[in-house]
Design a protein around this motif. Structure first.
Motif, PDB file in Angstrom:
ATOM      1  N   SER A  66       0.798  -1.236   0.000  1.00  0.00           N
ATOM      2  CA  SER A  66       0.000   0.000   0.000  1.00  0.00           C
ATOM      3  C   SER A  66       0.821   1.272   0.000  1.00  0.00           C
ATOM      4  O   SER A  66       0.250   2.370  -0.116  1.00  0.00           O
ATOM      5  CB  SER A  66      -0.962   0.007   1.201  1.00  0.00           C
ATOM      6  N   LYS A  69       0.048   3.488  -2.875  1.00  0.00           N
ATOM      7  CA  LYS A  69      -1.066   4.442  -2.867  1.00  0.00           C
ATOM      8  C   LYS A  69      -0.624   5.903  -2.873  1.00  0.00           C
ATOM      9  O   LYS A  69      -1.144   6.702  -3.671  1.00  0.00           O
ATOM     10  CB  LYS A  69      -1.978   4.181  -1.666  1.00  0.00           C
ATOM     11  N   ALA A  73      -1.544   8.716  -5.650  1.00  0.00           N
ATOM     12  CA  ALA A  73      -2.255   9.931  -5.224  1.00  0.00           C
ATOM     13  C   ALA A  73      -1.515  11.188  -5.662  1.00  0.00           C
ATOM     14  O   ALA A  73      -2.146  12.166  -6.102  1.00  0.00           O
ATOM     15  CB  ALA A  73      -2.448   9.923  -3.710  1.00  0.00           C
ATOM     16  N   PHE A 122      -9.777   9.587  -3.340  1.00  0.00           N
ATOM     17  CA  PHE A 122      -8.542   9.961  -2.630  1.00  0.00           C
ATOM     18  C   PHE A 122      -8.610   9.561  -1.155  1.00  0.00           C
ATOM     19  O   PHE A 122      -7.607   9.129  -0.578  1.00  0.00           O
ATOM     20  CB  PHE A 122      -8.343  11.479  -2.692  1.00  0.00           C
ATOM     21  N   HIS A 124     -10.766   7.434   0.657  1.00  0.00           N
ATOM     22  CA  HIS A 124     -11.401   6.181   1.095  1.00  0.00           C
ATOM     23  C   HIS A 124     -12.787   6.410   1.693  1.00  0.00           C
ATOM     24  O   HIS A 124     -13.164   5.803   2.679  1.00  0.00           O
ATOM     25  CB  HIS A 124     -10.495   5.443   2.093  1.00  0.00           C
ATOM     26  N   THR A 181      -8.124   3.533  -4.323  1.00  0.00           N
ATOM     27  CA  THR A 181      -6.955   4.032  -5.048  1.00  0.00           C
ATOM     28  C   THR A 181      -6.717   3.242  -6.324  1.00  0.00           C
ATOM     29  O   THR A 181      -6.161   3.773  -7.290  1.00  0.00           O
ATOM     30  CB  THR A 181      -5.709   4.018  -4.150  1.00  0.00           C
ATOM     31  N   ASP A 182      -7.112   1.987  -6.349  1.00  0.00           N
ATOM     32  CA  ASP A 182      -7.051   1.219  -7.597  1.00  0.00           C
ATOM     33  C   ASP A 182      -7.969   1.848  -8.643  1.00  0.00           C
ATOM     34  O   ASP A 182      -7.608   1.966  -9.825  1.00  0.00           O
ATOM     35  CB  ASP A 182      -7.472  -0.227  -7.353  1.00  0.00           C
ATOM     36  N   LEU A 184      -9.011   4.969  -8.633  1.00  0.00           N
ATOM     37  CA  LEU A 184      -8.408   6.261  -8.985  1.00  0.00           C
ATOM     38  C   LEU A 184      -7.309   6.063 -10.028  1.00  0.00           C
ATOM     39  O   LEU A 184      -7.182   6.862 -10.969  1.00  0.00           O
ATOM     40  CB  LEU A 184      -7.850   6.931  -7.733  1.00  0.00           C
ATOM     41  N   ALA A 185      -6.511   5.018  -9.880  1.00  0.00           N
ATOM     42  CA  ALA A 185      -5.447   4.748 -10.844  1.00  0.00           C
ATOM     43  C   ALA A 185      -6.005   4.504 -12.238  1.00  0.00           C
ATOM     44  O   ALA A 185      -5.432   4.951 -13.247  1.00  0.00           O
ATOM     45  CB  ALA A 185      -4.627   3.549 -10.386  1.00  0.00           C
ATOM     46  N   GLY A 266      -3.351   0.466  -8.419  1.00  0.00           N
ATOM     47  CA  GLY A 266      -3.150   1.733  -7.742  1.00  0.00           C
ATOM     48  C   GLY A 266      -2.946   1.592  -6.250  1.00  0.00           C
ATOM     49  O   GLY A 266      -2.311   2.434  -5.618  1.00  0.00           O
ATOM     50  N   GLY A 267      -3.478   0.511  -5.669  1.00  0.00           N
ATOM     51  CA  GLY A 267      -3.404   0.323  -4.232  1.00  0.00           C
ATOM     52  C   GLY A 267      -2.230  -0.502  -3.761  1.00  0.00           C
ATOM     53  O   GLY A 267      -1.887  -0.493  -2.581  1.00  0.00           O
TER      54      GLY A 267
END
Length: 411
Positions: A66, A69, A73, A122, A124, A181-182, A184-185, A266-267
């Motif tokens: 993680s 992340k 970000a 961003f 959670h 975050t995954d 978001l990626a 992303g995570g």
């Protein structure tokens, strides 16, 4: 043992002694750390491994889980500053499959979900979960499906698959650690038209000189990738408070190092070194490269460090662990009230950690950053102890913190 008379030398010696104590107890196979203060390397060391015949390789490579992340970000923050992304944007603008989601209620029924925003990804608060979250029916669905552990699907396929599950709660109503975050990626890929790895390489790794941080390990360098120890997710879920031992664990199927795998998330998913990640940690202090070039403006750096959780959402809980005193900014945790903290900290200190007991912190007030690297899954209690040792943000109190912890471990 006789302590040096110089206070800084005392701190340096104590850090090494306490790290060695954990190795001697068999809690970790190895520990590496690097601490930066006002742009200068204050302390660095590596101890271990306990169970191998060969010494640690030069510049060991780690699965950072993680700690991927905050890097993703930061990339998103850079796009915010370029006006290619906005915190108020609805997720469905970029990924239509997320427009009409359902929320799973306590009674097993569902209700329509409110739109998810980029800000909620961003922080959670988007309604997603993780497969290891206790007492979370949606997380249990992820686990049954194998969503998180399936390394064979692309990031695009992962996001589409995730959209098929209900949300664990209405967006914006809770802080809940998650696959946000995954997602978001995947948004970053859509916005830029570039694969995540290529994007991070061009915008972050190359400018910061992070030459050994990627979603894979080159074949020629795989001898430097440290083995993983600990317990599998199934073992952790079955007995979360059980002790851990230095048992080798094969995580290659779910976290592939093969350059041909094409794996990216992303995570989690990045590989890095302590030296590389310290460059990133230092970068979060001021948004500048080691050569002084500004990748993020001063005002945007200040903006990304601000807490974004209301008092009603504090303290936030990471599974069974509360984080008193901390809020959450666009990168990770941020200390708001040291009077509520359970370990030595200071206002504005922040950072994040990884599942394999990797950890970083950054303190803009003290111009202070640090990284701890090891490879041990399923050791949350020990990781909290390591935080107490290595992450004090007031350098003058470091000996006190180390002495207290050392005394606790002698009982």
């Amino acid at each position: 043992m006789t302590m040096p008379s110089n206070p800084l030398a005392q701190r340096n010696q104590l850090i090494g002694e306490v790290a060695q104590h954990y190795i001697d107890k068999g809690e970790f196979a190895s520990i590496e750390w690097r601490i930066l203060h006002k742009g200068e390397l204050l302390n660095a060391g590596a101890i271990g491994p306990q169970t191998a015949t060969a010494p640690l390789p030069e510049r060991p490579i780690y699965r950072i889980y993680s700690m991927t992340k905050p890097i993703v970000a930061v990339m998103a923050v850079m796009l915010l500053e370029r006006c290619k992304l906005h915190l108020f944007d609805p997720l469905g603008k970029f990924l239509p499959e997320f427009r009409d989601l359902q929320v799973l209620k306590d009674d097993g029924s569902t209700e329509p979900a409110a739109p998810i925003t980029i800000e909620q990804l961003f922080t959670h608060r988007a309604g997603f979960s993780y497969n290891f979250m206790p007492d979370c029916p949606v997380g249990a669905q992820y686990q049954a499906d194998g969503l998180i552990s399936d390394a064979d699907c692309s990031l695009a396929a992962f996001a589409s698959r995730a959209a098929g599950f209900p949300l664990a709660f209405q967006p914006g109503t809770r802080w809940h650690y998650s696959i946000a975050t995954d997602i978001l990626a995947r948004v970053l890929e859509v916005v830029t038209g570039l694969p995540l790895g290529t994007l991070l390489q061009r915008e972050i790794f190359d400018p910061l000189g992070m030459e050994e941080t990627q979603f894979f390990v080159p074949k020629s360098e795989q001898h430097r990738l440290l083995p993983m120890y600990g317990r599998s997710l199934d073992e952790i879920l079955a007995a979360p408070e059980s002790g851990t031992s230095l048992k080798l664990l094969d995580v290659e199927p779910s976290y592939p190092s093969d350059p041909q795998s094409g794996f990216a998330r992303g995570g989690h998913g990045l590989f890095s070194t302590a030296q590389d990640y310290l460059r990133f940690a230092s970068f979060t202090l001021d948004g500048c490269t080691p050569l002084g070039a500004s990748l993020i403006s001063r005002k945007m750096v200040e903006f990304m460090w601000q807490n974004r959780l209301s008092k009603a959402l504090l303290p936030y809980w990471l599974g069974p662990f509360a984080n008193p005193g901390y809020g959450f900014n666009l990168l990770g945790r941020v200390m708001l009230d040291p009077g509520q903290a359970v370990s030595l900290s200071g206002p504005g200190e922040g950072g994040w950690g990884g599942a394999a007991s990797t950890y970083y912190w950054a303190d803009r007030t003290e111009d202070f950053a640090g990284v701890i690297m090891t490879q041990h899954l399923g050791s949350p209690f020990l990781m909290l102890l390591l935080i107490h040792i290595f992450a004090p943000t007031r350098l003058g109190m470091m000996p006190y913190a180390v002495f207290c912890l050392e005394e606790n471990n002698r009982t």
